[in-house]
Design a protein around this motif. Structure first.
Motif, PDB file in Angstrom:
ATOM      1  N   SER A   1       0.829  -1.053   0.036  1.00  0.00           N
ATOM      2  CA  SER A   1       0.241   0.110   0.007  1.00  0.00           C
ATOM      3  C   SER A   1       0.838   1.188   0.032  1.00  0.00           C
ATOM      4  CB  SER A   1      -0.983  -0.062   1.246  1.00  0.00           C
ATOM      5  OG  SER A   1      -1.772  -0.961   1.241  1.00  0.00           O
ATOM      6  N   TRP A   2       1.865   1.179   0.733  1.00  0.00           N
ATOM      7  CA  TRP A   2       2.682   2.429   0.756  1.00  0.00           C
ATOM      8  C   TRP A   2       3.488   2.604  -0.332  1.00  0.00           C
ATOM      9  CZ3 TRP A   2       4.670   2.677   6.694  1.00  0.00           C
ATOM     10  CH2 TRP A   2       3.514   3.079   7.649  1.00  0.00           C
ATOM     11  N   GLN A   3       3.859   1.161  -0.929  1.00  0.00           N
ATOM     12  CA  GLN A   3       4.797   1.520  -2.000  1.00  0.00           C
ATOM     13  C   GLN A   3       3.846   2.162  -3.357  1.00  0.00           C
ATOM     14  OE1 GLN A   3       6.316  -2.207  -3.071  1.00  0.00           O
ATOM     15  NE2 GLN A   3       8.159  -2.112  -1.708  1.00  0.00           N
ATOM     16  N   ARG A   4       2.559   1.543  -3.187  1.00  0.00           N
ATOM     17  CA  ARG A   4       1.580   2.240  -4.440  1.00  0.00           C
ATOM     18  C   ARG A   4       1.630   3.639  -4.259  1.00  0.00           C
ATOM     19  NH1 ARG A   4      -4.063   3.193  -5.258  1.00  0.00           N
ATOM     20  NH2 ARG A   4      -4.431   2.607  -3.190  1.00  0.00           N
ATOM     21  N   LEU A   5       1.641   4.023  -2.814  1.00  0.00           N
ATOM     22  CA  LEU A   5       1.323   5.588  -2.373  1.00  0.00           C
ATOM     23  C   LEU A   5       2.751   6.277  -2.870  1.00  0.00           C
ATOM     24  CD1 LEU A   5       0.143   8.083  -0.762  1.00  0.00           C
ATOM     25  CD2 LEU A   5       1.108   7.102   1.194  1.00  0.00           C
ATOM     26  N   ALA A   6       3.623   5.750  -2.820  1.00  0.00           N
ATOM     27  CA  ALA A   6       5.004   6.380  -3.180  1.00  0.00           C
ATOM     28  C   ALA A   6       5.312   6.426  -4.814  1.00  0.00           C
ATOM     29  CB  ALA A   6       6.163   5.890  -2.399  1.00  0.00           C
ATOM     30  N   ASP A   7       4.561   5.519  -5.349  1.00  0.00           N
ATOM     31  CA  ASP A   7       4.833   5.306  -6.978  1.00  0.00           C
ATOM     32  C   ASP A   7       4.556   6.320  -7.520  1.00  0.00           C
ATOM     33  OD1 ASP A   7       5.283   4.395  -9.311  1.00  0.00           O
ATOM     34  OD2 ASP A   7       4.377   2.369  -8.954  1.00  0.00           O
ATOM     35  N   PRO A   8       5.543   7.318  -8.382  1.00  0.00           N
ATOM     36  CA  PRO A   8       5.272   8.381  -8.959  1.00  0.00           C
ATOM     37  C   PRO A   8       4.027   8.116 -10.140  1.00  0.00           C
ATOM     38  CG  PRO A   8       7.415   7.695  -9.918  1.00  0.00           C
ATOM     39  CD  PRO A   8       6.738   6.920  -8.582  1.00  0.00           C
ATOM     40  N   ARG A   9       3.903   6.805 -10.581  1.00  0.00           N
ATOM     41  CA  ARG A   9       2.933   6.446 -11.593  1.00  0.00           C
ATOM     42  C   ARG A   9       1.315   6.428 -11.258  1.00  0.00           C
ATOM     43  NH1 ARG A   9       4.880   0.469 -13.240  1.00  0.00           N
ATOM     44  NH2 ARG A   9       5.230   0.518 -11.003  1.00  0.00           N
ATOM     45  N   ASN A  10       1.505   6.298  -9.843  1.00  0.00           N
ATOM     46  CA  ASN A  10       0.067   6.694  -9.238  1.00  0.00           C
ATOM     47  C   ASN A  10      -0.448   8.016  -9.074  1.00  0.00           C
ATOM     48  OD1 ASN A  10      -2.212   5.571  -7.506  1.00  0.00           O
ATOM     49  ND2 ASN A  10      -1.153   6.300  -5.752  1.00  0.00           N
ATOM     50  N   ALA A  11       0.708   8.880  -9.054  1.00  0.00           N
ATOM     51  CA  ALA A  11       0.428  10.375  -9.132  1.00  0.00           C
ATOM     52  C   ALA A  11      -0.404  10.860  -7.711  1.00  0.00           C
ATOM     53  CB  ALA A  11      -0.088  10.632 -10.132  1.00  0.00           C
ATOM     54  N   SER A  12      -0.068  10.373  -6.641  1.00  0.00           N
ATOM     55  CA  SER A  12      -0.842  10.488  -5.617  1.00  0.00           C
ATOM     56  C   SER A  12      -0.445  11.955  -4.851  1.00  0.00           C
ATOM     57  CB  SER A  12      -0.732   9.677  -4.545  1.00  0.00           C
ATOM     58  OG  SER A  12      -1.515  10.287  -2.997  1.00  0.00           O
ATOM     59  N   PRO A  13      -1.597  12.910  -4.780  1.00  0.00           N
ATOM     60  CA  PRO A  13      -1.081  14.199  -4.194  1.00  0.00           C
ATOM     61  C   PRO A  13      -0.604  14.082  -2.618  1.00  0.00           C
ATOM     62  CG  PRO A  13      -3.472  14.030  -4.380  1.00  0.00           C
ATOM     63  CD  PRO A  13      -2.854  12.881  -5.171  1.00  0.00           C
ATOM     64  N   LEU A  14      -0.835  12.966  -2.014  1.00  0.00           N
ATOM     65  CA  LEU A  14      -0.417  12.797  -0.821  1.00  0.00           C
ATOM     66  C   LEU A  14       1.084  12.045  -0.605  1.00  0.00           C
ATOM     67  CD1 LEU A  14      -3.826  11.718   0.743  1.00  0.00           C
ATOM     68  CD2 LEU A  14      -2.785  14.046   0.685  1.00  0.00           C
ATOM     69  N   ALA A  15       1.548  11.571  -1.696  1.00  0.00           N
ATOM     70  CA  ALA A  15       2.981  10.878  -1.595  1.00  0.00           C
ATOM     71  C   ALA A  15       3.861  11.450  -0.838  1.00  0.00           C
ATOM     72  CB  ALA A  15       3.445  10.811  -2.964  1.00  0.00           C
ATOM     73  N   PRO A  16       4.135  12.961  -1.110  1.00  0.00           N
ATOM     74  CA  PRO A  16       5.000  13.750  -0.269  1.00  0.00           C
ATOM     75  C   PRO A  16       4.898  13.674   1.334  1.00  0.00           C
ATOM     76  CG  PRO A  16       4.192  15.112  -1.915  1.00  0.00           C
ATOM     77  CD  PRO A  16       3.308  14.067  -1.895  1.00  0.00           C
ATOM     78  N   TYR A  17       3.936  13.078   1.662  1.00  0.00           N
ATOM     79  CA  TYR A  17       3.757  12.760   3.309  1.00  0.00           C
ATOM     80  C   TYR A  17       4.901  11.633   3.503  1.00  0.00           C
ATOM     81  CZ  TYR A  17       1.620  11.928   7.899  1.00  0.00           C
ATOM     82  OH  TYR A  17       1.279  12.128   9.217  1.00  0.00           O
ATOM     83  N   LEU A  18       4.764  10.947   2.884  1.00  0.00           N
ATOM     84  CA  LEU A  18       6.177   9.721   3.088  1.00  0.00           C
ATOM     85  C   LEU A  18       7.293  10.272   3.377  1.00  0.00           C
ATOM     86  CD1 LEU A  18       4.905   7.032   0.501  1.00  0.00           C
ATOM     87  CD2 LEU A  18       4.398   6.888   3.063  1.00  0.00           C
ATOM     88  N   THR A  19       7.735  11.440   2.788  1.00  0.00           N
ATOM     89  CA  THR A  19       8.883  12.067   2.723  1.00  0.00           C
ATOM     90  C   THR A  19       8.805  12.991   4.133  1.00  0.00           C
ATOM     91  OG1 THR A  19       9.146  12.461   0.463  1.00  0.00           O
ATOM     92  CG2 THR A  19      10.364  14.067   1.979  1.00  0.00           C
ATOM     93  N   TYR A  20       7.592  13.580   4.432  1.00  0.00           N
ATOM     94  CA  TYR A  20       7.436  14.130   5.634  1.00  0.00           C
ATOM     95  C   TYR A  20       7.798  13.424   6.883  1.00  0.00           C
ATOM     96  CZ  TYR A  20       4.982  17.199   8.865  1.00  0.00           C
ATOM     97  OH  TYR A  20       4.709  18.047   9.978  1.00  0.00           O
ATOM     98  N   MET A  21       7.456  12.277   6.804  1.00  0.00           N
ATOM     99  CA  MET A  21       7.561  11.248   7.789  1.00  0.00           C
ATOM    100  C   MET A  21       9.149  10.975   7.857  1.00  0.00           C
ATOM    101  SD  MET A  21       4.397   8.828   6.923  1.00  0.00           S
ATOM    102  CE  MET A  21       5.006   7.397   8.136  1.00  0.00           C
ATOM    103  N   GLY A  22       9.696  11.081   6.855  1.00  0.00           N
ATOM    104  CA  GLY A  22      11.120  10.614   7.098  1.00  0.00           C
ATOM    105  C   GLY A  22      11.455   9.409   6.366  1.00  0.00           C
ATOM    106  N   ILE A  23      10.539   8.635   5.791  1.00  0.00           N
ATOM    107  CA  ILE A  23      10.938   7.116   5.241  1.00  0.00           C
ATOM    108  C   ILE A  23      11.899   7.038   4.315  1.00  0.00           C
ATOM    109  CG2 ILE A  23       9.818   5.278   4.412  1.00  0.00           C
ATOM    110  CD1 ILE A  23       7.200   5.618   5.726  1.00  0.00           C
ATOM    111  N   GLU A  24      12.792   6.222   4.475  1.00  0.00           N
ATOM    112  CA  GLU A  24      14.134   6.176   3.769  1.00  0.00           C
ATOM    113  C   GLU A  24      13.705   5.976   2.541  1.00  0.00           C
ATOM    114  OE1 GLU A  24      17.827   3.820   5.038  1.00  0.00           O
ATOM    115  OE2 GLU A  24      16.747   2.483   4.079  1.00  0.00           O
ATOM    116  N   ASN A  25      14.398   6.878   1.397  1.00  0.00           N
ATOM    117  CA  ASN A  25      14.156   6.692   0.085  1.00  0.00           C
ATOM    118  C   ASN A  25      12.981   7.224  -0.570  1.00  0.00           C
ATOM    119  OD1 ASN A  25      16.855   5.603  -0.186  1.00  0.00           O
ATOM    120  ND2 ASN A  25      15.955   3.534  -0.151  1.00  0.00           N
ATOM    121  N   ALA A  26      12.077   7.698   0.322  1.00  0.00           N
ATOM    122  CA  ALA A  26      10.751   8.215  -0.069  1.00  0.00           C
ATOM    123  C   ALA A  26      10.837   9.270  -0.858  1.00  0.00           C
ATOM    124  CB  ALA A  26       9.910   8.723   1.180  1.00  0.00           C
ATOM    125  N   LYS A  27      11.470  10.318  -0.687  1.00  0.00           N
ATOM    126  CA  LYS A  27      11.849  11.429  -1.601  1.00  0.00           C
ATOM    127  C   LYS A  27      12.248  11.252  -2.922  1.00  0.00           C
ATOM    128  CE  LYS A  27      13.704  16.350  -1.612  1.00  0.00           C
ATOM    129  NZ  LYS A  27      14.434  15.952  -2.784  1.00  0.00           N
TER     130      LYS A  27
END
Length: 515
Positions: A133-159
Motif C-alpha cells: 500500500s505504501w509503495q503504491r502511495l510513493a509510486d510516481p505512476r500513481n500520481a497521488s497528491p499525498l505521496a510527499p507525506y512519506l517524505t515528511y515522515m522521513g521514510i528512507e528513500n521516499a523523496k
C-alpha cells in the motif's frame, strides 16, 4: 457533522360517519388502517434511531485514500479501513492493527501486528499489505497528491522514489514476516507513531487500488450496499452504538434533515453546528530583514495594536501563541502595552511615520482580515499602511522570494504535537520565509528533533523555545482555525477538544428517548 432526523409526516383523514350499519363498518375499517399506519410509522422511526446517517458535500464517496485530501471526505474510508494506529474520542493516537512497536534510536522502527486482524474476505491482514500500500502511495505512476507525506515522515528513500529517481521496492518499509513491519527512516523521528494516523497510510488488501464493486475492508464496519454516492455499512462486532451506518455524498440542494452528521456543512446552515479546534494557526509574519521590522519595539507595537483591537475571529478561536491552544501550558493573554513610547524608541513619530506594506492573497477571509488590520493600524498617525492584495500564485512567489514586509501566514500540522509548529522557525528551514534567526532557538530545535529525550526534557525544551519566540515577537498571532460539523442533537460520543478532525462512527451513539 450534523445529521438531522427527518420527522415522519402523518396525514389525518377525516371521515363523516353516518349512523348506518354499512357505513359504521367502513369507519371501523378506516380506523383500523390508520392505527396500522401509525404502528408501522412508529416502528420505522425506532429503526431510524438505530441507524447513523452521515453526509458530506461531495460529488461521490471516495474509497482510495491516496486521493483523499480533506478530513471530511476521509470519514467514510476510516469506517471501512483500519491502520496501524487511529485516534480515540479525544484525538489521541491509540493502537489498532499494531499491537506494539519498538525503536532504540527513533530511526529504525519495528511494528508488531495483531495476528487476529482479518480482511472482510477472511484473509489475515499482514505486513505485506502495508508494504504494498505504501509503495503504491510513493509510486510516481500513481500520481497521488499525498505521496510527499512519506517524505515528511522521513521514510528512507521516499523523496527519491516520489521524484522517480529510485524504485518503489527501495522504500524503507519491509515485511520481516506476516506480523512484523519494519520502517526505516532517513533521520530520527521520535514522533513517527503520531504521524501514522494519516488516512493516506490506511492499507488496502494486497495494496491494490480499491474499487467500488470489489471492496475488501478491514475496519469496524463492512459494506452491505454501495454506489458512487451512498453506502450502507454493518458493524463487524457487536456492542457499538450504531450497528448500521449509512454514508451519503450530497449536493447543495439536497434536504439535510434526514442526516445525523454532516461533515462540511454549508455556511447557510446555522443550527446544531459544533466547532472543533483544528491543528491550524493563522498569523502575520514580520520580515526580519526589513530595517524597520528588525526593531523589536516596532514588532511589539504592531502586535499590541492588533491584539488590543479585538479583530473579530470569524474563522476560529483567538490565539496569541505560536502553538495551538490545546498545546499551550497556559493560554497567553493580550498585552497591555503603551504603543507610542515603543515607536518613539524606534525613531518613529508623526514627521517620520512607519510605512508598511501588508501582503495577503486577495480572496475570501484573507481580504476581510487584511482590511480589518489596515483600518485598525491606519487609525494611528504614526503608521501608514499600504495593502498588497495579490493572487494566490503571486502570493506564494513573493513569500518564496521573501519580498514582503508584513505578510499573511499560517501553519497546519498533520499530527498533534508542538514540533511541526516550531521547526519552521529554524534559520535554515526551507519553510522559514520571515528571515527569523536565533542561535538559541536553532540549537534547541536541533536537540528536539534529533536527540532521544524523556517526556519531561522534551516539554521543558518546547516551553523554552516558545518563550524565546514570544520574547522575540517572532509573529503577530491572530487565531486558530476551527472545523464546523453539523450534528443532530441526539448524537453523543464526541469531545469538543478533539483537534484530530476525525470522528469515527464506532465512537458515536444516540441519546435515549425519555420515558
Amino acid at each position: 457533522m450534523l445529521f438531522l432526523k427527518q420527522a415522519a409526516k402523518f396525514w389525518r383523514f377525516f371521515t363523516i360517519c353516518v349512523l348506518s350499519a354499512g357505513l359504521l363498518s367502513a369507519c371501523d375499517q378506516q380506523n383500523s388502517q390508520t392505527q396500522a399506519a401509525k404502528a408501522t410509522s412508529t416502528a420505522s422511526s425506532l429503526q431510524d434511531r438505530n441507524i447513523l446517517k452521515r453526509a458530506v458535500y461531495a460529488e461521490r464517496l471516495r474509497v482510495d485514500t491516496h486521493f483523499i485530501r480533506t478530513a471530511d471526505e476521509a470519514a467514510f474510508a476510516r469506517d471501512i479501513f483500519a491502520g496501524l494506529v487511529e485516534f480515540n474520542e479525544k484525538g489521541q493516537i491509540v493502537p489498532v492493527l499494531a499491537k506494539d512497536w519498538f525503536s532504540e534510536n527513533n530511526k529504525d522502527w519495528l511494528f508488531i501486528l495483531d495476528d487476529s486482524a482479518k480482511w472482510s474476505n477472511g484473509k489475515s491482514v499482514t505486513a505485506d499489505d502495508f508494504v504494498a500500500s505504501w509503495q503504491r502511495l510513493a509510486d510516481p505512476r500513481n500520481a497521488s497528491p499525498l505521496a510527499p507525506y512519506l517524505t515528511y515522515m522521513g521514510i528512507e528513500n521516499a523523496k527519491e522514489i516520489v521524484e522517480g529517481k529510485k524504485q518503489v521496492s527501495e522504500l524503507g518499509v519491509k515485511a520481516l514476516n506476516s506480523n512484523s513491519l519494519q520502517i526505516k527512516l532517513s533521520k530520527p523521528n521520535a514522533q513517527l507513531v503520531k504521524m501514522l494516523g494519516h488516512s493516506a497510510l490506511l492499507p488496502t488488501f494486497k495494496g491494490d487500488a480499491p474499487k467500488l464493486n470489489s471492496l475488501v475492508t478491514s475496519g469496524a464496519y463492512r459494506i452491505t450496499e454501495i454506489s458512487d454516492r451512498s453506502a450502507k455499512l454493518q458493524a463487524v462486532k457487536n456492542g457499538l452504538g450504531f450497528a448500521t451506518v449509512e454514508h451519503y455524498a450530497i449536493g447543495d440542494l439536497q434536504a439535510i434533515k434526514q442526516f445525523d452528521v454532516i461533515e462540511n456543512p454549508l455556511p447557510s446552515q446555522q443550527h446544531n453546528i459544533w466547532e472543533f479546534p483544528r491543528l491550524c494557526t493563522y498569523y502575520y509574519e514580520f520580515n526580519f530583514a526589513d530595517p524597520q521590522l528588525k526593531k523589536k519595539e516596532v514588532r511589539q507595537a504592531l502586535k499590541a495594536i492588533v491584539l488590543s483591537a479585538r479583530i473579530p475571529h470569524l474563522y476560529g478561536v483567538a490565539n496569541f501563541s505560536v502553538l495551538p491552544r490545546n498545546m499551550q501550558a497556559s493560554v497567553t493573554r493580550q498585552w497591555a502595552v503603551v504603543v507610542e513610547p515603543l515607536l518613539a524608541q524606534a525613531g518613529i513619530n508623526v514627521q517620520n511615520p512607519l510605512k508598511l506594506t501588508l501582503l495577503y492573497d486577495d480572496h475570501g477571509r484573507h481580504s476581510v482580515i487584511a482590511n480589518q488590520m489596515i483600518r485598525t493600524l491606519g487609525e494611528s498617525d504614526l503608521l501608514q499602511i499600504q495593502p498588497q492584495g495579490v493572487s494566490w500564485e503571486q502570493f506564494l512567489a513573493l513569500r518564496e522570494q521573501k519580498a514582503f514586509q508584513l505578510s499573511r501566514a499560517g501553519w497546519c500540522a498533520e499530527y498533534a504535537d508542538p514540533l511541526p509548529f516550531l521547526l519552521h522557525f529554524h534559520s535554515q528551514s526551507p519553510d522559514n520565509k520571515s528571515n527569523y534567526a536565533n542561535e538559541i532557538v536553532d540549537k534547541q530545535l536541533e536537540r528536539l528533533q534529533n536527540e532521544k529525550l524523556s517526556e519531561e526534557q522534551r516539554q521543558q525544551l518546547i516551553h523554552s523555545i516558545v518563550q524565546q519566540l514570544e520574547q522575540d515577537v517572532a509573529i503577530l498571532p491572530m487565531f486558530q482555525y476551527h472545523r464546523k460539523v453539523a450534528l443532530d442533537s441526539t448524537i453523543l460520543g464526541i469531545d469538543l477538544r478533539n483537534d484530530s478532525e476525525v470522528i469515527y462512527s464506532k465512537h458515536l451513539y444516540r441519546m435515549k428517548p425519555k420515558d
